[in-house]
Structure formats: structure tokens, C-alpha cells
Scaffold this motif. Structure first.
Motif, PDB file in Angstrom:
ATOM      1  N   ILE A   1      45.776  50.688  36.633  1.00 15.35           N
ATOM      2  CA  ILE A   1      44.635  50.267  36.150  1.00 15.35           C
ATOM      3  C   ILE A   1      43.872  48.991  36.270  1.00 15.35           C
ATOM      4  O   ILE A   1      42.953  48.698  36.503  1.00 15.35           O
ATOM      5  CB  ILE A   1      44.473  50.912  34.720  1.00 15.35           C
ATOM      6  CG1 ILE A   1      44.555  52.540  34.656  1.00 15.35           C
ATOM      7  CG2 ILE A   1      43.078  50.615  34.072  1.00 15.35           C
ATOM      8  CD1 ILE A   1      44.696  53.059  33.645  1.00 15.35           C
ATOM      9  N   ASN A   2      44.749  47.963  36.018  1.00 17.04           N
ATOM     10  CA  ASN A   2      44.239  46.581  36.024  1.00 17.04           C
ATOM     11  C   ASN A   2      43.865  46.196  37.362  1.00 17.04           C
ATOM     12  O   ASN A   2      42.814  45.604  37.832  1.00 17.04           O
ATOM     13  CB  ASN A   2      45.473  45.732  35.399  1.00 17.04           C
ATOM     14  CG  ASN A   2      45.456  45.620  34.206  1.00 17.04           C
ATOM     15  OD1 ASN A   2      44.542  46.137  33.301  1.00 17.04           O
ATOM     16  ND2 ASN A   2      46.459  44.936  33.605  1.00 17.04           N
ATOM     17  N   ARG A   3      44.704  46.630  38.556  1.00 17.17           N
ATOM     18  CA  ARG A   3      44.312  46.598  40.051  1.00 17.17           C
ATOM     19  C   ARG A   3      42.920  47.065  40.593  1.00 17.17           C
ATOM     20  O   ARG A   3      42.279  46.687  41.047  1.00 17.17           O
ATOM     21  CB  ARG A   3      45.628  46.818  40.737  1.00 17.17           C
ATOM     22  CG  ARG A   3      46.662  46.019  40.797  1.00 17.17           C
ATOM     23  CD  ARG A   3      47.558  46.143  41.959  1.00 17.17           C
ATOM     24  NE  ARG A   3      48.285  47.329  42.066  1.00 17.17           N
ATOM     25  CZ  ARG A   3      49.231  47.976  41.289  1.00 17.17           C
ATOM     26  NH1 ARG A   3      49.827  47.177  40.552  1.00 17.17           N
ATOM     27  NH2 ARG A   3      49.780  49.325  41.498  1.00 17.17           N
ATOM     28  N   MET A   4      43.019  48.446  39.751  1.00 17.94           N
ATOM     29  CA  MET A   4      41.790  49.124  40.003  1.00 17.94           C
ATOM     30  C   MET A   4      40.452  48.514  39.636  1.00 17.94           C
ATOM     31  O   MET A   4      39.470  48.586  40.415  1.00 17.94           O
ATOM     32  CB  MET A   4      41.907  50.523  39.501  1.00 17.94           C
ATOM     33  CG  MET A   4      40.518  51.483  39.535  1.00 17.94           C
ATOM     34  SD  MET A   4      40.931  52.875  38.950  1.00 17.94           S
ATOM     35  CE  MET A   4      41.061  52.829  37.492  1.00 17.94           C
ATOM     36  N   PHE A   5      40.650  47.745  38.440  1.00 17.63           N
ATOM     37  CA  PHE A   5      39.308  47.224  37.880  1.00 17.63           C
ATOM     38  C   PHE A   5      39.057  45.944  38.425  1.00 17.63           C
ATOM     39  O   PHE A   5      38.055  45.523  38.931  1.00 17.63           O
ATOM     40  CB  PHE A   5      39.553  47.179  36.421  1.00 17.63           C
ATOM     41  CG  PHE A   5      39.085  48.098  35.690  1.00 17.63           C
ATOM     42  CD1 PHE A   5      37.606  48.266  35.424  1.00 17.63           C
ATOM     43  CD2 PHE A   5      39.708  49.116  34.976  1.00 17.63           C
ATOM     44  CE1 PHE A   5      37.142  49.304  34.668  1.00 17.63           C
ATOM     45  CE2 PHE A   5      39.195  50.227  34.063  1.00 17.63           C
ATOM     46  CZ  PHE A   5      37.982  50.241  34.182  1.00 17.63           C
ATOM     47  N   ASP A   6      40.211  45.302  38.925  1.00 18.17           N
ATOM     48  CA  ASP A   6      39.976  44.063  39.794  1.00 18.17           C
ATOM     49  C   ASP A   6      39.090  44.478  40.933  1.00 18.17           C
ATOM     50  O   ASP A   6      38.451  43.736  41.432  1.00 18.17           O
ATOM     51  CB  ASP A   6      41.298  43.388  40.244  1.00 18.17           C
ATOM     52  CG  ASP A   6      42.178  42.808  39.196  1.00 18.17           C
ATOM     53  OD1 ASP A   6      41.398  42.603  37.945  1.00 18.17           O
ATOM     54  OD2 ASP A   6      43.103  42.568  39.141  1.00 18.17           O
ATOM     55  N   LYS A   7      39.651  45.525  41.933  1.00 16.69           N
ATOM     56  CA  LYS A   7      38.945  45.971  42.885  1.00 16.69           C
ATOM     57  C   LYS A   7      37.498  46.054  42.751  1.00 16.69           C
ATOM     58  O   LYS A   7      36.561  45.731  43.431  1.00 16.69           O
ATOM     59  CB  LYS A   7      39.594  47.248  43.554  1.00 16.69           C
ATOM     60  CG  LYS A   7      38.839  48.101  44.740  1.00 16.69           C
ATOM     61  CD  LYS A   7      39.667  49.253  45.154  1.00 16.69           C
ATOM     62  CE  LYS A   7      38.752  49.813  46.264  1.00 16.69           C
ATOM     63  NZ  LYS A   7      39.467  51.238  46.710  1.00 16.69           N
TER      64      LYS A   7
END
Length: 151
Positions: free
Chosen positions: A67-73
Motif C-alpha cells: 500500500i505504501n508503494r502504491m501511494f508513492d506511485k
């Protein structure tokens, strides 16, 4: 228009047309756009989005780091291309059956702080139309979320 403007505009158009989102990313993108539409995105708003998404079936199997990587994207897209482009990408990937839900969650996030800016109102107006939520359903959602966030 200068030489570099032409080159960078072509590169921006190419990156925008090549980018797609998964259904989960599209849903999260709408939430992010709703909370960032007033030009301010706080840690509290990020926690609010995470909390809401963690309760949804769509995100049950997503570990915290994913989820953190998704939000970074998504934040990267938001910063480079703006809210409107992020919403357009999201609309293309969001399943039809999640459109009312996405509008409801976005409305809840906008109303959660008790203050609705003109930018947030504009975004919700743009969002319900872009997601093809009927005006009657959109009005009901806003009314219910106003009641929910009254206290």
C-alpha cells in the motif's frame, strides 16, 4: 514554444498515455485526489485513507508495504500530472461497480475535517460526473456523509 518545451510536452504525453492503474490503484487514486484537492495533504489525511482502505475487501490482501508503494506511485503521478490527470487515469481503470463506492469514500474523506473548500466542492462535482454517478445518487451520498460527519 521553445525547443525543450516541445520535447518535454511530447514526453509528458507519451508517459500519460502509457500509464495504467490497477482497480485498487484507481480506487486509491480517487481517495488521494479527494484529500489533496484543497492543495493540502496531511499525515492525518493519509492515515484516514489507509484506515478506510484497510476495511475494504478490495485491499484485504494488500500488505502495508505494498500500500505504501502504491501511494508513492500515485503521489508521484499527482505531483507530475495534477489531480485531473490522476482522476482520468483512475476512471479508466476503476470497475463500474466501484464507482458509487469510490464517490462515497471520496465524499467522506472531503467532509471528514468539517471544512469543505471551493476546490473540494469542484472536485466532488467533477468526480461524480466523471464516474457517471447519477445526480440523485450523488446527492444522497453527500447528504448521508454530511450527517455522518456532523459530530
Amino acid at each position: 514554444m521553445g525547443l525543450f518545451d516541445k520535447v518535454f510536452n511530447i514526453q509528458n504525453l507519451q508517459s500519460q498515455t502509457q500509464q495504467t492503474l490497477s482497480p485498487a490503484e484507481a480506487f486509491a487514486a480517487i481517495c488521494l485526489a479527494a484529500t489533496a484537492s484543497d492543495g493540502y495533504f496531511s499525515e492525518e489525511e493519509a492515515r484516514g485513507i489507509s484506515f478506510i482502505l484497510s476495511r475494504m475487501q478490495l485491499f484485504k490482501s494488500y500488505p502495508h508495504d505494498v500500500i505504501n508503494r502504491m501511494f508513492d506511485k500515485l503521489v508521484g503521478i499527482l505531483k507530475r500530472q495534477g489531480v485531473s490527470n490522476l482522476l482520468n487515469l483512475a476512471k479508466q481503470s476503476l470497475p463500474y461497480e466501484l464507482r458509487d463506492t469510490a464517490f462515497a469514500v471520496a465524499t467522506d474523506l472531503v467532509l471528514a475535517d468539517g471544512v469543505v473548500t471551493q476546490e473540494e466542492q469542484n472536485l466532488l462535482n467533477e468526480l461524480y460526473q466523471a464516474l457517471e454517478v447519477s445526480p440523485e445518487v450523488a446527492t444522497q451520498i453527500v447528504q448521508i456523509m454530511l450527517i455522518k460527519n456532523r459530530g
